[in-house]
Design a protein around this motif. Structure first.
Motif, PDB file in Angstrom:
ATOM      1  N   TRP A  36      -7.853  -5.267  -4.113  1.00 18.77           N
ATOM      2  CA  TRP A  36      -6.505  -4.742  -3.908  1.00 18.77           C
ATOM      3  C   TRP A  36      -6.363  -3.366  -4.555  1.00 18.77           C
ATOM      4  O   TRP A  36      -5.795  -2.447  -3.962  1.00 18.77           O
ATOM      5  CB  TRP A  36      -5.470  -5.722  -4.474  1.00 18.77           C
ATOM      6  N   SER A  45      -5.252   4.108  -0.293  1.00 15.46           N
ATOM      7  CA  SER A  45      -4.002   4.451   0.383  1.00 15.46           C
ATOM      8  C   SER A  45      -3.269   5.574  -0.338  1.00 15.46           C
ATOM      9  O   SER A  45      -2.629   6.408   0.289  1.00 15.46           O
ATOM     10  CB  SER A  45      -3.102   3.208   0.529  1.00 15.46           C
ATOM     11  N   LEU A  83       5.538   3.360  -2.689  1.00 15.35           N
ATOM     12  CA  LEU A  83       4.846   2.077  -2.675  1.00 15.35           C
ATOM     13  C   LEU A  83       5.875   0.972  -2.777  1.00 15.35           C
ATOM     14  O   LEU A  83       6.664   0.937  -3.724  1.00 15.35           O
ATOM     15  CB  LEU A  83       3.875   1.991  -3.863  1.00 15.35           C
ATOM     16  N   LEU A 140      -5.275   0.072  -2.822  1.00 13.82           N
ATOM     17  CA  LEU A 140      -4.193   0.905  -3.356  1.00 13.82           C
ATOM     18  C   LEU A 140      -4.681   2.333  -3.593  1.00 13.82           C
ATOM     19  O   LEU A 140      -4.011   3.301  -3.220  1.00 13.82           O
ATOM     20  CB  LEU A 140      -3.672   0.334  -4.675  1.00 13.82           C
ATOM     21  N   LEU A 194       0.848  -1.192   0.000  1.00 14.80           N
ATOM     22  CA  LEU A 194       0.000   0.000   0.000  1.00 14.80           C
ATOM     23  C   LEU A 194       0.880   1.238   0.000  1.00 14.80           C
ATOM     24  O   LEU A 194       2.033   1.205   0.423  1.00 14.80           O
ATOM     25  CB  LEU A 194      -0.917   0.009   1.221  1.00 14.80           C
ATOM     26  N   PHE A 195       0.341   2.342  -0.478  1.00 21.21           N
ATOM     27  CA  PHE A 195       1.077   3.596  -0.550  1.00 21.21           C
ATOM     28  C   PHE A 195       1.260   4.208   0.832  1.00 21.21           C
ATOM     29  O   PHE A 195       0.409   4.068   1.706  1.00 21.21           O
ATOM     30  CB  PHE A 195       0.331   4.603  -1.425  1.00 21.21           C
ATOM     31  N   LEU A 230       6.449  -2.780  -3.530  1.00 22.91           N
ATOM     32  CA  LEU A 230       5.777  -3.891  -4.204  1.00 22.91           C
ATOM     33  C   LEU A 230       6.706  -5.093  -4.249  1.00 22.91           C
ATOM     34  O   LEU A 230       7.905  -4.948  -4.515  1.00 22.91           O
ATOM     35  CB  LEU A 230       5.418  -3.510  -5.651  1.00 22.91           C
ATOM     36  N   GLU A 248       3.219  -8.589  -7.014  1.00 22.30           N
ATOM     37  CA  GLU A 248       2.379  -7.389  -7.075  1.00 22.30           C
ATOM     38  C   GLU A 248       2.736  -6.524  -8.275  1.00 22.30           C
ATOM     39  O   GLU A 248       1.853  -6.057  -9.005  1.00 22.30           O
ATOM     40  CB  GLU A 248       2.525  -6.577  -5.787  1.00 22.30           C
ATOM     41  N   LEU A 262      -5.190   3.823 -11.555  1.00 18.21           N
ATOM     42  CA  LEU A 262      -5.795   2.851 -10.633  1.00 18.21           C
ATOM     43  C   LEU A 262      -7.320   2.950 -10.673  1.00 18.21           C
ATOM     44  O   LEU A 262      -8.018   1.931 -10.642  1.00 18.21           O
ATOM     45  CB  LEU A 262      -5.290   3.081  -9.205  1.00 18.21           C
TER      46      LEU A 262
END
Length: 194
Positions: free
Chosen positions: A180, A187, A15, A184, A4-5, A17, A21, A141
Motif C-alpha cells: 500500500w 500515486s 488524498l 501511495l 491513493l493521491f 483516507l 487508512e 512514505l
C-alpha cells in the motif's frame, strides 16, 4: 485499503483516507519517529541550545539496526569490502557531519505526516497537500517503505512473490502495508508531476 493521491495541480495533491487508512498510516509514522529517535535536545522539540546544535557532530559509525542502516547508509565504500580503510574513514567523516541533519529532516517529515493526519480528528477525510507538503509526505512514505522492506527482507527478485503470500503468513499485515505504501508513493509521484 484503496486511498491513493490525486493531483490538485501545481505540484499539490489530495488524498482521501478512510478512518482505518488514516489510523494505520499514523501508527506507522509514529513508529518511524520512535525508530529515528529524538533529536539532539532529547525530545526533538527544540529545547537544545541552538548555537550548540550548529556545531553538533553526529555519529561516525553506521547504525547497527539494519533498517536504520538503510535509512542512513554509508556514503563511501562498498559494504561487501569492509577492509577498505580509506573509504571507511571517508564514510565516518561524512556521517559525522551529515547524519544529524538527515535524521532531523526524516523526523520532521514523519512528524508533518502525523500532524496532517491528526488534522483529520481521528477520522477519515481529505488530506490536502501543497507542493512543499507533498514532498515531505513523499520523503516520509519512502522512509516507511524502505524500513518495512528491510524488516521483510524484500529484494528486487522476490517483491512480486509478496502478492501471493497465504493469509496465514505472519508477514501478511506488514506486506499489505508495504504494498500500500508503494502504491501511495507512486500515486503521489504521479500527482505532483501533473
Amino acid at each position: 485499503m484503496a486511498g491513493l493521491f490525486e493531483s490538485a495541480g501545481g505540484g499539490s495533491a489530495v488524498l482521501a483516507l478512510d478512518e482505518l487508512e488514516a489510523s494505520v498510516l499514523r501508527s506507522l509514522e509514529v513508529q518511524m519517529l520512535e525508530l529515528i529517535g529524538p533529536g539532539p535536545g532529547g525530545d526533538g522539540e527544540g529545547d537544545a541550545d541552538p548555537l550548540a546544535a550548529l556545531f553538533a557532530e553526529g555519529p561516525t559509525e553506521a547504525p547497527a539496526d539494519p533498517a536504520l542502516a538503510r535509512l542512513f547508509p554509508d556514503a563511501y565504500g562498498d559494504p561487501e569490502r569492509p577492509s577498505d580503510e580509506e573509504a571507511r574513514e571517508a564514510a565516518a567523516e561524512f556521517r559525522r557531519y551529515t547524519e544529524l541533519d538527515l535524521r532531523a529532516r526524516k523526523r520532521d517529515d514523519a512528524l508533518h505526516v502525523v500532524r496532517s493526519l491528526d488534522g483529520l480528528g481521528g477520522e477519515g477525510g481529505l488530506v490536502e497537500l501543497d507542493a512543499a507538503a507533498a514532498l515531505r509526505w513523499l520523503g516520509a512514505l519512502n522512509d516507511l517503505r524502505l524500513t518495512l522492506g528491510v524488516r521483510l527482507e524484500v529484494t528486487d527478485e522476490d517483491e512480486q512473490g509478496l502478492y501471493g503470500l497465504p493469509d496465514g503468513d505472519d508477514r501478511k499485515p506488514l506486506v499489505m502495508a508495504y504494498l500500500w505504501l508503494g502504491a501511495l508513493q507512486e500515486s503521489l509521484l504521479e500527482a505532483i508531476a501533473d
